[in-house]
Enzyme design. Structure first.
Site, short mmCIF file in Angstrom:
data_model
loop_
_atom_site.label_atom_id
_atom_site.label_comp_id
_atom_site.label_asym_id
_atom_site.label_seq_id
_atom_site.Cartn_x
_atom_site.Cartn_y
_atom_site.Cartn_z
N SER A 142 0.82 -1.21 0.00
CA SER A 142 0.00 0.00 0.00
C SER A 142 0.85 1.26 0.00
O SER A 142 1.88 1.33 0.70
CB SER A 142 -0.88 -0.02 1.25
OG SER A 142 -1.48 1.23 1.44
N TYR A 166 -1.99 -0.03 10.29
CA TYR A 166 -2.25 -0.67 9.00
C TYR A 166 -1.02 -0.52 8.09
O TYR A 166 -0.50 -1.50 7.55
CB TYR A 166 -3.49 -0.07 8.31
CG TYR A 166 -3.58 -0.47 6.87
CD1 TYR A 166 -3.94 -1.77 6.51
CD2 TYR A 166 -3.26 0.43 5.84
CE1 TYR A 166 -3.99 -2.16 5.18
CE2 TYR A 166 -3.31 0.04 4.51
CZ TYR A 166 -3.68 -1.25 4.18
OH TYR A 166 -3.71 -1.63 2.86
N LYS A 170 1.88 -3.37 6.66
CA LYS A 170 2.28 -3.63 5.27
C LYS A 170 3.80 -3.49 5.10
O LYS A 170 4.44 -4.27 4.41
CB LYS A 170 1.55 -2.68 4.31
CG LYS A 170 0.06 -2.95 4.21
CD LYS A 170 -0.23 -4.25 3.48
CE LYS A 170 -1.70 -4.58 3.43
NZ LYS A 170 -1.99 -5.85 2.75
P1 NAD Z 1 -11.21 -6.25 1.05
O1 NAD Z 1 -11.43 -6.10 2.51
O2 NAD Z 1 -12.36 -6.01 0.14
O3 NAD Z 1 -10.64 -7.71 0.75
C1 NAD Z 1 -9.82 -8.42 1.67
C2 NAD Z 1 -10.36 -9.84 1.74
O4 NAD Z 1 -9.56 -10.58 2.67
C3 NAD Z 1 -11.81 -9.90 2.25
O5 NAD Z 1 -12.56 -10.75 1.41
C4 NAD Z 1 -11.69 -10.46 3.65
O6 NAD Z 1 -12.82 -11.21 4.03
C5 NAD Z 1 -10.43 -11.31 3.52
N1 NAD Z 1 -9.74 -11.54 4.78
C6 NAD Z 1 -9.43 -10.63 5.72
N2 NAD Z 1 -8.80 -11.23 6.75
C7 NAD Z 1 -8.70 -12.54 6.44
C8 NAD Z 1 -8.15 -13.67 7.11
N3 NAD Z 1 -7.58 -13.56 8.32
N4 NAD Z 1 -8.22 -14.87 6.50
C9 NAD Z 1 -8.81 -14.99 5.29
N5 NAD Z 1 -9.34 -13.97 4.61
C10 NAD Z 1 -9.29 -12.74 5.18
O7 NAD Z 1 -9.99 -5.32 0.66
P2 NAD Z 1 -9.44 -4.92 -0.78
O8 NAD Z 1 -9.71 -3.49 -0.99
O9 NAD Z 1 -9.86 -5.90 -1.79
O10 NAD Z 1 -7.88 -5.06 -0.50
C11 NAD Z 1 -7.15 -6.20 -0.90
C12 NAD Z 1 -5.70 -6.03 -0.47
O11 NAD Z 1 -5.18 -4.84 -1.06
C13 NAD Z 1 -5.50 -5.85 1.04
O12 NAD Z 1 -4.31 -6.53 1.38
C14 NAD Z 1 -5.34 -4.35 1.22
O13 NAD Z 1 -4.57 -4.07 2.35
C15 NAD Z 1 -4.60 -4.01 -0.05
N6 NAD Z 1 -4.77 -2.61 -0.47
C16 NAD Z 1 -6.03 -2.13 -0.71
C17 NAD Z 1 -6.20 -0.81 -1.10
C18 NAD Z 1 -7.55 -0.23 -1.35
O14 NAD Z 1 -7.68 1.00 -1.40
N7 NAD Z 1 -8.61 -1.04 -1.52
C19 NAD Z 1 -5.07 0.01 -1.27
C20 NAD Z 1 -3.80 -0.52 -1.02
C21 NAD Z 1 -3.67 -1.84 -0.63
C1 WQD Z 2 -9.34 9.82 -0.16
C2 WQD Z 2 -9.54 11.29 0.14
C3 WQD Z 2 -10.08 11.79 2.43
C4 WQD Z 2 -13.97 9.89 2.55
C5 WQD Z 2 -6.61 4.91 2.19
C6 WQD Z 2 -5.36 4.22 2.62
C7 WQD Z 2 -4.61 3.72 1.44
C8 WQD Z 2 -5.49 2.86 0.61
C9 WQD Z 2 -6.72 3.60 0.22
C10 WQD Z 2 -5.31 0.69 1.66
C11 WQD Z 2 -8.90 11.71 1.46
C12 WQD Z 2 -11.22 12.16 1.50
C13 WQD Z 2 -12.74 10.35 2.14
C14 WQD Z 2 -15.01 10.83 2.79
C15 WQD Z 2 -13.51 12.61 2.19
N1 WQD Z 2 -5.97 1.71 1.30
N2 WQD Z 2 -12.52 11.70 1.96
N3 WQD Z 2 -14.74 12.16 2.60
O1 WQD Z 2 -7.25 7.80 2.83
O2 WQD Z 2 -6.32 8.28 0.53
O3 WQD Z 2 -6.26 6.00 1.40
O4 WQD Z 2 -7.39 4.05 1.40
O5 WQD Z 2 -4.15 0.45 1.54
O6 WQD Z 2 -3.55 2.96 1.88
O7 WQD Z 2 -4.53 5.13 3.32
O8 WQD Z 2 -8.44 6.95 0.75
O9 WQD Z 2 -10.73 7.07 -0.12
O10 WQD Z 2 -10.35 7.15 2.38
O11 WQD Z 2 -9.72 9.10 1.01
O12 WQD Z 2 -13.31 13.82 2.05
O13 WQD Z 2 -16.13 10.48 3.19
O14 WQD Z 2 -10.95 11.53 0.28
O15 WQD Z 2 -9.94 12.78 3.40
O16 WQD Z 2 -8.40 12.99 1.26
P1 WQD Z 2 -7.04 7.37 1.45
P2 WQD Z 2 -9.89 7.50 1.02
#
Ligand code: NAD
Ligand code: WQD
Length: 364
Positions: A142, A166, A170
């Site tokens: 991330s 979080y 990572k």
């Molecule tokens: P998500 O929560 O939709 O998907 C994660 C999945 O993992 C879910 O289906 C959940 O049930 C499963 N899970 C959680 N804990 C578990 C466990 N202990 N055993 C088995 N399954 C488990 O999240 P996502 O947005 O699809 O994210 C996927 C990956 O990408 C994550 O590792 C997240 O940290 C990373 N990531 C997401 C974002 C984002 O903005 N969505 C950004 C950067 C990184």
């Molecule tokens: C985006 C912008 C908020 C909600 C996080 C993690 C990142 C990745 C994605 C996992 C920010 C603003 C949001 C709302 C708002 N996840 N906002 N009103 O915080 O950039 O990233 O999620 O790895 O690692 O840090 O994403 O979509 O929450 O926010 O104004 O109701 O939108 O303040 O500026 P973020 P986000």
């Protein structure tokens, strides 16, 4: 994809893995990845404990891809015995590891749970992989590990400065993977640092379906547009950005999962740890996204400027040149497509996966 295209894909990746274990395959990014990998001829085994998802998603994956996910196991990746049994039963070539807890705010309230699932889950997976001679992993990292980097494009060489459990979990996983790769000569770990994946599958069948109040901007916007929530809170307009709202690098989830499919072709580049940013390399403010969503849904989005959200940083934008150079991967979908696809999913699924697949509510 037709049979011929499948055959061409198989030829192209003659020495690439074909049976992939997907952890967290029921989640937002994982479910889209299942479609992408099924479309390209891979055999999939999915493990998920549904802590943030539902098994209902697999019927939709099947509807889009035209075939089943080979096997699905409900298990917690920290359960070593259950995980090991999956590796005993299937001949796994590589693992794509999405399973994790991902809410930044929640991680500050539940740090032990986050380290346990994200770090403990990853070491449990590594143990099962190593015991079964599986040494190829794609890891979901991330951009949050860069912390408050102070603006400018962030390359993989930018320092990691995680500011919450979080992000720290990572970063810890990446350090563990780097060390495992140093100690186990043929181990290959491809760590993909996603910036802000958003959007949905263009069919409207798959998308982001957060439980409770959405933490993230795009699903919140979609729920305001569909009438589930009255107004969008905009967290702060006093940042040092052109319009005062924070800037992020939004990336279509379909581009995100295509990068994973491309990654599977690159295990053969050589063992070791490889880290790549996945982003568009372009920043959008919160108000830019509000305007793009308004355009996509054709309705005004009422919003209120509220105080800054604790822990938010001013700007996170990727320098994504390294992955383009190494793998030729570049995102192709723009912010308009991200909003249109997120909106289509929300319109067709006003109650998320809990409602009937692809139905409009009476409200629409
Ligand atoms: P998500 O929560 O939709 O998907 C994660 C999945 O993992 C879910 O289906 C959940 O049930 C499963 N899970 C959680 N804990 C578990 C466990 N202990 N055993 C088995 N399954 C488990 O999240 P996502 O947005 O699809 O994210 C996927 C990956 O990408 C994550 O590792 C997240 O940290 C990373 N990531 C997401 C974002 C984002 O903005 N969505 C950004 C950067 C990184
Ligand atoms: C985006 C912008 C908020 C909600 C996080 C993690 C990142 C990745 C994605 C996992 C920010 C603003 C949001 C709302 C708002 N996840 N906002 N009103 O915080 O950039 O990233 O999620 O790895 O690692 O840090 O994403 O979509 O929450 O926010 O104004 O109701 O939108 O303040 O500026 P973020 P986000």
């Amino acid at each position: 994809m037709n049979a011929r295209a499948h055959a061409n894909n198989r030829d192209h990746r003659a020495s690439s893995p074909s049976t992939i274990l997907v952890t967290g395959g029921a989640g937002f990014i994982g479910s889209h990845a299942c479609v992408e990998l099924l479309d390209h001829g891979y055999e999939l085994i999915v493990v998920d404990n549904y802590s943030n998802s539902s098994p209902q998603v697999f019927a939709r994956v099947q509807r889009i891809a035209g075939r089943f996910v080979g096997a699905v196991y409900e298990l917690d990746i920290r359960d070593r015995r259950a995980l090991s049994a999956v590796f005993d039963r299937h001949s796994v070539d590589a693992v794509v590891h999405f399973a994790a807890l991902k809410a930044v705010g929640e991680s500050t309230r539940m740090p032990v749970e986050y380290y346990d699932v994200n770090v403990g889950g990853t070491t449990s997976l590594l143990r099962a992989m190593h015991e079964h001679g599986v040494h190829r992993l794609v890891f979901s990292s991330s951009c949050s590990l860069y912390g408050d980097a102070g603006g400018g494009r962030l390359s993989e060489a930018s320092p990691a400065r995680p500011t919450n459990p979080y992000a720290a979990s990572k970063w810890t996983c990446e350090q563990i993977l780097a060390d495992v790769c140093r100690r186990i000569p043929d181990f290959t770990a491809l760590s993909l640092r996603y910036f802000n994946p958003v959007g949905a599958h263009p069919s409207g069948l798959l998308g982001e379906d957060p439980s409770g109040t959405p933490d993230n901007l795009m699903p919140y916007l979609a729920q305001v547009a569909v009438g589930r929530r009255a107004r969008l809170p905009v967290f702060g307009d006093d940042y040092a950005t052109p319009d005062g709202t924070p800037v992020r690098d939004y990336l279509h989830v379909m581009d995100t999962v295509e990068a994973h499919r491309v990654a599977l072709d690159h295990f053969t580049d050589g063992p070791g740890m490889h880290v790549y940013n996945l982003g568009a390399g372009r920043g959008w403010s919160v108000l830019d996204v509000v305007a793009a969503f308004r355009e996509a849904c054709g309705k005004p989005i009422p919003y209120d400027i509220e105080p800054r959200r604790p822990g938010d940083v001013t700007e996170l934008v990727a320098d994504a040149a390294a992955v383009a150079r190494a793998w030729g991967w570049r995102p192709t979908r723009d912010l308009a497509a991200m909003c249109q696809d997120a909106w289509r999913f929300q319109q067709l699924n006003p109650s998320g996966y809990a409602g009937p697949a692809g139905s409009k509510s009476a409200k629409e």
